[in-house]
Design an enzyme around this catalytic site. Structure first.
Site: not given
Ligand code: NAD
Ligand code: UD1
Length: 341
Positions: A12, A32, A59, A125, A127, A149, A153
């Site tokens: 994403y 990827d 990978d 993150s 987080t 998770y 990080k």
């Molecule tokens: P995503 O799952 O859409 O993208 C991660 C990509 O990495 C995927 O395409 C997956 O196939 C690939 N991948 C996973 N493990 C792998 C490996 N061992 N080797 C090669 N490819 C691998 O997730 P995203 O939302 O795009 O997130 C990207 C990064 O950002 C992640 O590290 C995630 O932890 C971090 N992050 C995401 C969020 C969020 O809310 N989406 C928030 C904070 C941090």
């Molecule tokens: C979550 C993860 C966080 C991660 C982030 C992005 C948890 C506790 N935290 O964050 O580690 O980095 O996603 O992937 O899982 N909510 C509802 N109903 C739902 C889904 C969510 O009420 O079905 C609420 C949650 O309580 C929260 C808010 O919506 O208050 C946002 O939730 P979410 O999108 O899951 O993100 P985070 O919890 O902030």
């Protein structure tokens, strides 16, 4: 032009960042393993960018394959998005999270060092802050990750800090994302969760699209004005440009005091779950049915970024409104009701 390896680039955030990098004249190579993405993303990126993109099904834990890529291209830097990211799953399968995220990162760093590629942008993150004492969150707040998770990080950030201290050659930026929301304006790429979404926005759009009956709101008794949790949502295109800004800083106009910097990327604005529902309802033109249930374990009442460091060090500022985030997610959902199929 600078050559950048983007690991996890089919996901994403990576897919949106790649388009921004290309628009800013970077050459991109993608690696990827598709554990959480589709090969169709590469095709879409090629269509949207008008470029043929070198791509490797790899990978990041596979050193031989990584070495082949590094021996083929002369990289100026790496962005590592590759990681597993579902909090609940990480509680059930901690070893696969530590193996994939931490071992994968170490493996990649070893190959980078061997090929003398010392510039890295890492997906961290919000987080990592755990249960914070103050809000908005500053990078100087202590880390206190509260699930496996989050700990992957935190551990990786600590490894990166140690590495940057070990030698002046390393230049590393860890970007701490808050809550990514939105999709590319074309509606061709977006977030594509597997199965029932864990996160708020994809759950809401699947309810609006009739794929799920109703949204379950996790608690309305938090210490916030309407009782629901407040989060800092940041448009995916703003996040994408944050990576370009980080690379520009590392490669073009290095002005950081330290070889390792952790930097928040958020909008600096908070919205409650009810406010997000209302914004989606305004965009979609329909009511989103919901039911309030009990709190989800581990949820904070408020999570909000202080983004002044990103502005100061990277010259980056968020530009998109919450309305645009919701409208762009909905365009992606309507154009791709079944994701990348
Ligand atoms: P995503 O799952 O859409 O993208 C991660 C990509 O990495 C995927 O395409 C997956 O196939 C690939 N991948 C996973 N493990 C792998 C490996 N061992 N080797 C090669 N490819 C691998 O997730 P995203 O939302 O795009 O997130 C990207 C990064 O950002 C992640 O590290 C995630 O932890 C971090 N992050 C995401 C969020 C969020 O809310 N989406 C928030 C904070 C941090
Ligand atoms: C979550 C993860 C966080 C991660 C982030 C992005 C948890 C506790 N935290 O964050 O580690 O980095 O996603 O992937 O899982 N909510 C509802 N109903 C739902 C889904 C969510 O009420 O079905 C609420 C949650 O309580 C929260 C808010 O919506 O208050 C946002 O939730 P979410 O999108 O899951 O993100 P985070 O919890 O902030």
């Amino acid at each position: 032009m600078k050559n950048i390896l983007v690991t996890g680039g089919a996901g994403y955030i990576g897919s949106h960042a790649i388009l921004d990098l290309i628009a800013n004249n970077y050459n991109v190579v993608i690696a990827d393993n598709f554990s959480n993405s589709s090969p169709l993303v590469i095709k879409k990126l090629e269509e949207l960018s008008g470029k043929t993109l070198p791509f490797f099904d790899v990978d990041i834990r596979d050193k031989n394959k990584l070495t082949n890529i590094f021996s083929t291209f002369n990289f100026d830097g790496v962005i590592n998005f590759a990681g597993l990211k579902a909090v609940g799953e990480s509680v059930e399968e901690p070893l696969s999270y530590y193996n994939n995220n931490v071992c994968g990162m170490i493996n990649l760093l070893e190959v980078m060092a061997e090929y003398k590629v010392f510039n890295l942008v890492f997906s961290s993150s919000a987080t990592v802050y755990g249960i914070p004492d103050t809000m908005p969150l500053l990078e100087t707040n202590s880390m206190g990750a509260i699930n496996p998770y989050a700990r992957t990080k935190k551990i990786i950030e600590e490894i990166l800090r140690d590495l940057a201290q070990s030698s002046d050659e390393w230049k590393i930026i860890a970007l701490r994302y808050f809550n990514p929301l939105g999709a590319h304006k074309s509606g061709e790429i977006g977030e594509n969760p597997n199965g029932i979404p864990n996160n708020l926005a994809p759950y809401i759009t699947q309810v609006a699209a009739g794929k799920l009956d109703k949204l379950y709101v996790f608690g309305n008794d938090y210490d916030t004005p309407d009782g629901t949790c407040i989060r800092d949502y940041v448009h995916i295109n703003d996040l994408a440009s944050g990576h370009t800004a980080a690379l520009n800083t590392l490669l073009k106009n290095y002005n950081l005091k330290n070889n390792f910097e952790a930097i928040n990327l958020g909008s600096g604005k908070g919205y409650s779950v009810f406010e997000i529902i209302k914004n989606f309802e305004a965009v979609i033109g329909r009511t989103i049915p919901y039911e309030i249930i009990s709190r989800r374990a581990g949820d904070l009442d408020v999570s909000l970024a202080d983004v002044s460091k990103a502005k100061r060090l990277l010259g980056w500022e968020p530009t998109y409104s919450i309305k645009e985030m919701c409208a762009d997610v909905w365009r992606w959902q309507e154009k791709n009701p079944n994701g990348y199929v």
